[in-house]
Design an enzyme around this catalytic site. Structure first.
Site, mmCIF file in Angstrom:
data_model
loop_
_atom_site.group_PDB
_atom_site.id
_atom_site.type_symbol
_atom_site.label_atom_id
_atom_site.label_comp_id
_atom_site.label_asym_id
_atom_site.label_seq_id
_atom_site.Cartn_x
_atom_site.Cartn_y
_atom_site.Cartn_z
ATOM 1 N N ASP A 138 186.750 12.963 31.495
ATOM 2 C CA ASP A 138 187.198 11.775 32.214
ATOM 3 C C ASP A 138 186.009 11.239 33.024
ATOM 4 O O ASP A 138 184.994 11.917 33.177
ATOM 5 C CB ASP A 138 188.363 12.164 33.124
ATOM 6 C CG ASP A 138 188.906 10.984 33.917
ATOM 7 O OD1 ASP A 138 188.964 9.886 33.354
ATOM 8 O OD2 ASP A 138 189.253 11.177 35.091
ATOM 9 N N THR B 242 186.374 8.790 36.243
ATOM 10 C CA THR B 242 186.651 8.638 37.672
ATOM 11 C C THR B 242 187.102 9.958 38.284
ATOM 12 O O THR B 242 188.092 10.544 37.861
ATOM 13 C CB THR B 242 187.739 7.573 37.891
ATOM 14 O OG1 THR B 242 187.357 6.380 37.212
ATOM 15 C CG2 THR B 242 187.923 7.286 39.368
#
Length: 990
Positions: free
Chosen positions: A335, A337
Site C-alpha cells: 500500500d 498511504t
C-alpha cells in the site's frame, strides 16, 4: 431489518472500534450472481414500505457448531503426513500387526456507521460533518459529507417522519467512490428535487468524526459497499510444507516398494498379504514421525526469534506456521498511504513562471502579501511613476492573487477546540489561532491552507455557504460559496465559484493536475517544463487558475448545472459537460509543489528488496498523479527507468491498442488505474499479466480492496511465485489475507490490517530485516532440519532392510523397546533440533548483501536434488554400519545391536557437526548432553545390550572403525567442495 428502513442516529465517539468486518460472502458471489436492483426508500409513507431488504447482519465466523470438528480434522489430515501416521497408529489395535507397545504410537505428541446510508441531518453548526474512511479505502484523510439540504433545514429531527418524501438509490455495487441517487419531497410547494452524490453518503465501516448525524439506510447486509469489497480469509499452507508433503509421499512410495520387494523375495509364501503389512510397519521409519514435530517446533523458535529481535521492535508473529515463507518472496505488493508514506504533507514550492519561491524564500512571499493589504492608495499612485516599483508591484500583485486563490480553492474547514484557557464558543467567535485545527478530505489541501496562513492569509471560518479569510492587518474578508466542484479521478481537478462580499465580484477558481489543466488555461510557454522539473524532484504538483464571471454568466451556468445534477442516467457526463463550458481560457496563476513525507528508510529498504530479486508493486486507492509521484520519490521507480502511463481504457479495442503500445516498451515501470486494470483483466488477462510481470515495478492506483486481492491472486496463479502483501488499513485486509505472507503495519489507520496479517511490524523499514535475515534463516534452517530428520530415519531403515535381508527376509525388528524410541528422542533430538540455531552468515552481512536472498528464490536448499543426495548418504551410512556390525560381531546377537546402535548414534552426532556452518554454544551443549545421556542409559539397557561387552577394547575399536568409515568420506567431500566449488556466501564469511 426486513420490513422498513429506519432512520439511524450515529453519535461521534473519540475512540473507534478496530474490529474487522469480514464479508459474509466472497466478492465474486456478491457481485457476480446477486440480484441487485435500484430501490426507492420512502419517508413518511408507511403504506409504501413493501419492498424487503437483506438483514443488516454480517457473519465473520470461520466455523459454526456443526462445521468446527469436521473443519479442524480436515485442515489437519489434508496433509498426507498426518493421515499416514493416523492410519499407522490405528493399525496397532490389530494384534497380528502390532510390532511394539501401544504407547510408542499413541502418546500425545467514534462509533461506526452501521449500514450504508444517505446523510439527512447533522448537529454541526456549519451544516456538514467529517467522515473517517480509513477502514474502507485506506486513506486517513477526513472526508467532507453534506446532508440533504431540504432535510437539514427542518426544525428538528422528528420532523423527518412527518414529511412525505422518498429517495431513489442506484443498485448496490462495489464502487466506494461514486453514487447516483435523488431525493424528492412531495409535500412541498412546489415539490423539491435534489440530486444525491457520494458527498451525501455515509458508508458502513466509516466513522463519524464530528457531531451527530441522522441518516436513512439504503443498503444492508451483503449489499453494503464494505462487504462487497471484502473477501473471505483463506487457510494458508506454506510452500515449504507442501514440498515436505510431496517428499513424504515419495518416502511412502519407497516404503511400499521396499515392503513388496521383501515379500517378493520370499516368493509370496504363506500369508504374504499379512507379511506386507508387517513390513510396512517394520519400515515405517522411512516416513519419519518426528519430521512434523521438529518442523513445527522449529517454526515456534523462528517466530520467537523474530519477536525478540531488538532491531525490529514491536514485531508480532500472528501465523507461526509460515515463517520460512518469508525467505522465498518474489513479489512484494505494498500500500502507499501510511505504509510507504507518513501521510504528512509539506509545502515546498510556489512557481509563478518567471519566479519561483522555495522554503528559503517564503519571507519574500509573506512580504508581498503584507504589502498587498497594507499599502495606502497614495502610495500606489506614487509607485506608478517609477519603473522599478512598477515591476515590483506586478510581482506583488501576482503573488497576492496566487496566495488568495490557494486560500480559497479547497474543501478545508477550520474547527475550533477548547485549549483549557479559551472555550470553544469564544475561540470560534474571535478566531483564536491557538484553538484552530484544519479538517479536510486531503492532507494536500491542509498543507496548502497552512502555508497561506504562514504567509499572512488565514482561513478562519467556513460553512456550507460562506468562507472567511483574515489578512495580515487583521481584516476579515468574506466570500459567499456559490458552487463547489469536488475532485474526482476522472476530472483530476477541483473548482469553486465564490462571490467577494466587498466588491460583488464572482470568480471561478480551479486547481488540478497539469495534464488536465494544460488544455484549460491560456497559452503559455512554461507550464509543461516547470511541472516536469518539479515532478522530478518528487513534488506533487498542482496548477492553479482563475476566471472572472459576470452575474449573467453565472446565472446561466447555475440553471444548466442544477438540471444536469437531477439526471439519473448519465449524470456524470451531463454535469461534466456543463462544468467544462466554464473551463476555457482560464488565467494561469501559479504552480504549487507539495511533498508527501516518506516513512523512515523507505528508499534503502526498497533498494534492498530490489537487489534481493524481489519485484515491488504499489497498489493504492490514491490518485494517479499522487501514486506516480510517491513511486518516484521513494525510488520505487529509479531515475534511469522510463514510466509508462497506461491510458484510461473502457473498451476491448482500446485495451488492445494500449497493450500493444505497452508491449513496445522495454525496462519501464507501469502505472495503471483500477478502472483500466479491470478492463484489461476482463479481456486480456493473460497478456496483461505477462507484460506486467516483466516490469521492474508496477503502480496500480485507484484500486478497490477486492482489486488488490485479485492482483495478488493473479500473480500467484500466473507466476507460481510467492507473494507478500504489506498494508496498514482496513482496505488492505483482503490483499494481506490473499497473499502467501501478509504483513500489517501498525499506524495511523488503526490495527485492523495488523490483526489480520501473518506478521505485524511497526515500520516499513523493518520489512528488510524480516525478509533478508529472519526469512532467509528460517527457510535455510527448516530445509536443513527436515532433510536431516529424513536422513536420520532413512539410516535406521536401511539398517533394518540389511538386517532383514541377511536373516532370510524375516519381518523381525532390529531394535526394540526403548532403543527405537530413544534413537529419535533423547539420543539425537537435541543435536538435530539445534540446527535451528545454525546460520551461514551474520545478520549484518545478510543485510549488506541482499543478493544472498536471491539464491533462495530457486528453492535450492530443499529440492529433489538435495533430497536424493541425503537419501544416498543415508543408504551408504546405514549399509556401512549394518554390514560392519555383522562382519565384526563375534558370537552373540546382542553384540550386533551394541556395535551397530552405538555406531549409529555417533554417526548422527558427527553428521550434525558436519552440517553445522556456524557453531552456537547450545549446539555444543546438545552434542555433549546427548552423548552423555546415551552413555548413562547403557547401564539400564542390559535387556538389549551386553554391558560387559561395551567396556572391552574390542567394542571400542570396532565402533570407531565403523563410524570413521561411515563419516570420514563425507568430511573429505565437504572439504573438497568448499575448496574447489565454494558457496556464494563463503567469500563474505572468510
Amino acid at each position: 431489518m426486513t420490513d422498513n428502513i429506519p432512520l439511524q442516529p450515529v453519535r461521534h465517539k473519540k475512540r473507534h472500534d478496530n474490529k474487522r468486518r469480514d464479508g459474509c460472502c466472497p466478492w465474486s458471489r456478491c457481485c457476480g450472481g446477486g440480484d441487485f436492483r435500484p430501490r426507492t426508500v420512502w419517508l413518511g409513507h408507511p403504506e409504501k414500505r413493501e419492498q424487503r431488504y437483506p438483514r443488516n447482519v454480517i457473519n465473520n465466523q470461520k466455523y459454526n457448531f456443526f462445521t468446527f470438528l469436521p473443519g479442524v480434522l480436515y485442515n489437519q489430515f489434508k496433509y498426507f503426513f498426518n493421515l499416514y501416521f493416523l492410519l499407522l497408529a490405528c493399525s496397532q489395535f490389530v494384534n497380528e500387526l502390532r510390532l511394539g507397545a501401544l504407547y510408542t504410537y499413541w502418546v500425545p505428541l467514534n462509533q461506526r456507521v452501521p449500514a450504508d446510508m444517505i446523510f439527512l441531518r447533522t448537529s454541526e453548526r456549519n451544516g456538514s460533518c467529517f467522515l473517517r474512511t480509513d477502514q474502507l479505502d485506506g486513506e486517513t484523510d477526513w472526508k467532507l459529507r453534506l446532508p440533504v439540504a431540504c432535510t437539514q433545514r427542518l426544525p428538528t429531527a422528528a420532523d423527518l417522519l412527518q414529511i412525505r418524501s422518498y429517495i431513489y438509490a442506484e443498485e448496490p455495487n462495489i464502487d466506494i467512490h461514486n453514487f447516483i441517487g435523488t431525493f424528492t419531497r412531495e409535500d412541498g410547494d412546489p415539490p423539491v428535487n435534489e440530486s444525491l452524490s457520494i458527498e451525501n453518503t455515509l458508508w458502513a465501516s466509516t466513522v463519524i468524526a464530528s457531531g451527530t448525524v441522522v441518516g436513512v439506510v439504503i443498503y444492508t447486509g451483503k449489499e453494503l459497499r464494505s462487504v462487497m469489497n471484502t473477501s473471505n480469509p483463506r487457510h494458508k499452507i506454506g510452500l515449504f510444507d507442501l514440498e515436505v508433503n510431496c517428499l513424504t509421499k515419495i518416502l511412502f512410495g519407497a516404503l511400499v516398494v521396499v515392503s513388496l520387494v521383501m515379500v517378493a523375495l520370499q516368493h509370496f509364501a504363506g500369508r504374504w498379504y499379512l507379511q506386507i503389512f508387517r513390513f510396512l510397519l517394520l519400515f515405517s521409519n522411512i516416513v519419519p514421525i518426528s519430521l512434523r514435530v521438529n518442523l513445527d517446533m522449529g517454526k515456534m523458535v523462528f517466530s520467537w526469534m523474530i519477536k525478540k529481535d531488538s532491531k525490529i521492535p514491536g514485531t508480532v508473529v500472528r501465523a507461526s506456521t509460515i515463517p520460512e515463507q518469508l525467505g522465498r518472496i518474489s513479489y512484494l505488493l505494498t500500500d502507499k498511504t501510511g505504509t510507504l508514506t507518513q501521510n504528512e504533507m509539506v509545502f515546498r514550492r510556489l512557481h509563478l513562471g518567471t519566479v519561483a519561491y522555495g522554503m528559503d524564500s517564503m519571507d519574500e512571499v509573506q512580504s508581498h502579501v503584507f504589502s498587498a493589504y497594507t499599502q495606502l492608495p497614495q502610495d500606489l499612485q506614487a509607485s506608478r511613476a517609477q519603473v522599478a516599483t512598477k515591476v515590483r508591484k506586478t510581482i506583488s500583485s501576482r503573488v497576492h492573487e496566487a496566495v488568495k486563490a490557494i486560500a480559497l480553492v479547497h474543501n478545508v474547514t477550520p474547527v475550533y477546540e477548547s485549549n483549557g484557557v479559551t472555550d470553544q464558543a469564544e475561540a470560534e467567535q474571535h478566531y483564536e489561532d491557538t484553538c484552530r485545527v484544519y479538517q479536510a478530505s486531503s492532507p494536500d489541501e491542509v498543507s496548502l491552507v497552512q502555508w497561506t496562513e504562514s504567509v499572512g492569509l488565514t482561513l478562519v471560518g467556513r460553512d456550507q455557504s460562506s468562507m472567511q479569510l483574515r489578512t495580515p492587518s487583521g481584516q476579515i474578508l468574506n466570500f459567499t460559496i456559490l458552487q463547489i466542484f469536488p475532485f474526482t479521478y476522472e476530472s483530476k481537478r477541483m473548482g469553486i465559484i465564490v462571490r467577494d462580499e466587498s466588491t460583488g465580484e464572482i470568480t471561478f477558481y480551479m486547481k488540478g493536475a497539469d495534464v488536465m489543466m494544460a488544455g484549460i488555461v491560456q497559452y503559455n510557454d512554461w507550464l509543461e517544463e516547470e511541472c516536469g522539473n518539479m515532478a522530478r524532484e518528487g513534488l506533487r504538483v498542482l496548477v492553479v487558475a482563475k476566471k472572472s464571471l459576470t452575474e449573467e454568466q453565472y446565472q446561466d451556468f447555475e440553471a444548466r448545472y442544477v438540471q444536469a445534477k437531477l439526471s439519473v442516467h448519465d449524470r456524470s457526463l451531463k454535469v461534466a459537460t456543463v462544468i467544462e463550458s466554464l473551463e476555457m481560457e482560464m488565467e494561469l496563476l501559479c504552480l504549487t509543489g507539495v511533498e508527501d513525507q516518506l516513512q523512515a528508510d523507505v528508499r534503502p529498504t526498497l533498494e534492498i528488496l530490489r537487489n534481493a530479486g524481489i519485484k515491488v508493486w504499489m497498489l493504492t486507492g490514491d490518485k494517479l498523479e499522487t501514486a506516480t509521484c510517491t513511486a518516484k520519490n521513494a525510488h520505487l521507480v529509479t531515475r534511469n527507468q522510463d514510466v509508462h502511463l497506461f491510458r484510461p481504457v473502457t473498451t476491448r479495442s482500446e485495451a488492445h491498442l494500449e497493450l500493444n503500445a505497452f508491449r513496445r516498451k522495454h525496462d519501464c515501470a507501469l502505472v495503471i488505474s483500477g478502472d483500466s486494470l479491470e478492463v484489461c483483466l476482463k479481456y486480456y488477462e493473460y497478456e496483461f499479466m505477462e507484460l506486467a510481470c516483466q516490469c521492474p515495478a508496477v503502480v496500480c492506483c485507484r484500486c478497490a480492496p477486492t482489486q488488490k486481492a485479485q492482483i495478488v491472486r493473479l500473480l500467484q496463479e500466473r507466476t507460481g511465485k510467492l507473494t507478500c502483501a504489506v498494508g496498514d488499513g482496513g482496505n488492505d485486509v483482503s490483499m494481506i489475507q490473499e497473499a502467501d505472507c501478509g504483513v500489517g503495519v501498525e499506524g495511523k489507520e488503526g490495527k485492523q490490517a495488523s490483526l489480520a496479517a501473518d506478521f505485524s511490524i511497526t515500520q516499513f523499514k523493518h520489512l528488510g530485516r524480516l525478509l533478508m535475515v529472519h526469512g532467509r534463516n528460517s527457510y535455510k534452517r527448516s530445509a536443513a532440519l527436515s532433510q536431516f530428520v529424513i536422513h536420520r530415519s532413512l539410516c535406521i531403515s536401511t539398517m533394518q532392510a540389511v538386517f532383514s535381508s541377511v536373516f532370510y527376509f524375516a519381518s523381525v525388528p532390529l531394535y526394540q523397546g526403548f532403543l527405537i524410541i530413544g534413537y529419535s528422542t533423547i539420543y539425537t533430538m537435541f543435536p538435530v533440533f539445534s540446527l535451528v540455531l545454525d546460520k551461514d552468515v551474520k545478520s549484518e552481512v545478510a543485510m549488506l548483501y541482499p543478493e544472498l536472498y536471491k539464491d533462495l528464490l530457486k528453492g535450492r536448499p530443499l529440492s529433489f536434488k538435495t533430497f536424493l543426495i541425503w537419501v544416498l548418504i543415508s543408504i551408504y551410512q546405514g549399509s556401512i554400519i549394518m554390514y560392519g556390525a555383522l562382519l565384526l560381531f563375534e558370537s552373540e546377537f546382542v553384540h550386533i545391536v551394541a556395535i551397530s546402535f552405538t555406531s549409529l548414534i555417533l554417526t548422527e552426532l558427527l553428521m550434525v557437526a558436519l552440517t553445522v556452518q556456524t557453531w552456537h554454544w547450545l549446539m555444543i551443549v546438545a552434542e555433549l548432553l546427548s552423548l552423555a545421556c546415551y552413555i548413562a542409559s547403557l547401564v539400564f539397557l542390559h535387556e538389549f545390550i551386553d554391558v560387559y561387552f561395551i567396556t572391552t577394547l574390542s567394542f571400542v575399536w570396532k565402533v570407531t572403525a565403523i563410524t570413521l568409515i561411515s563419516c570420514l568420506p563425507l568430511y573429505i567431500l565437504k572439504y573438497l567442495r568448499r575448496r574447489f566449488s565454494p558457496p556464494s556466501y563463503s567469500k563474505l564469511t572468510s
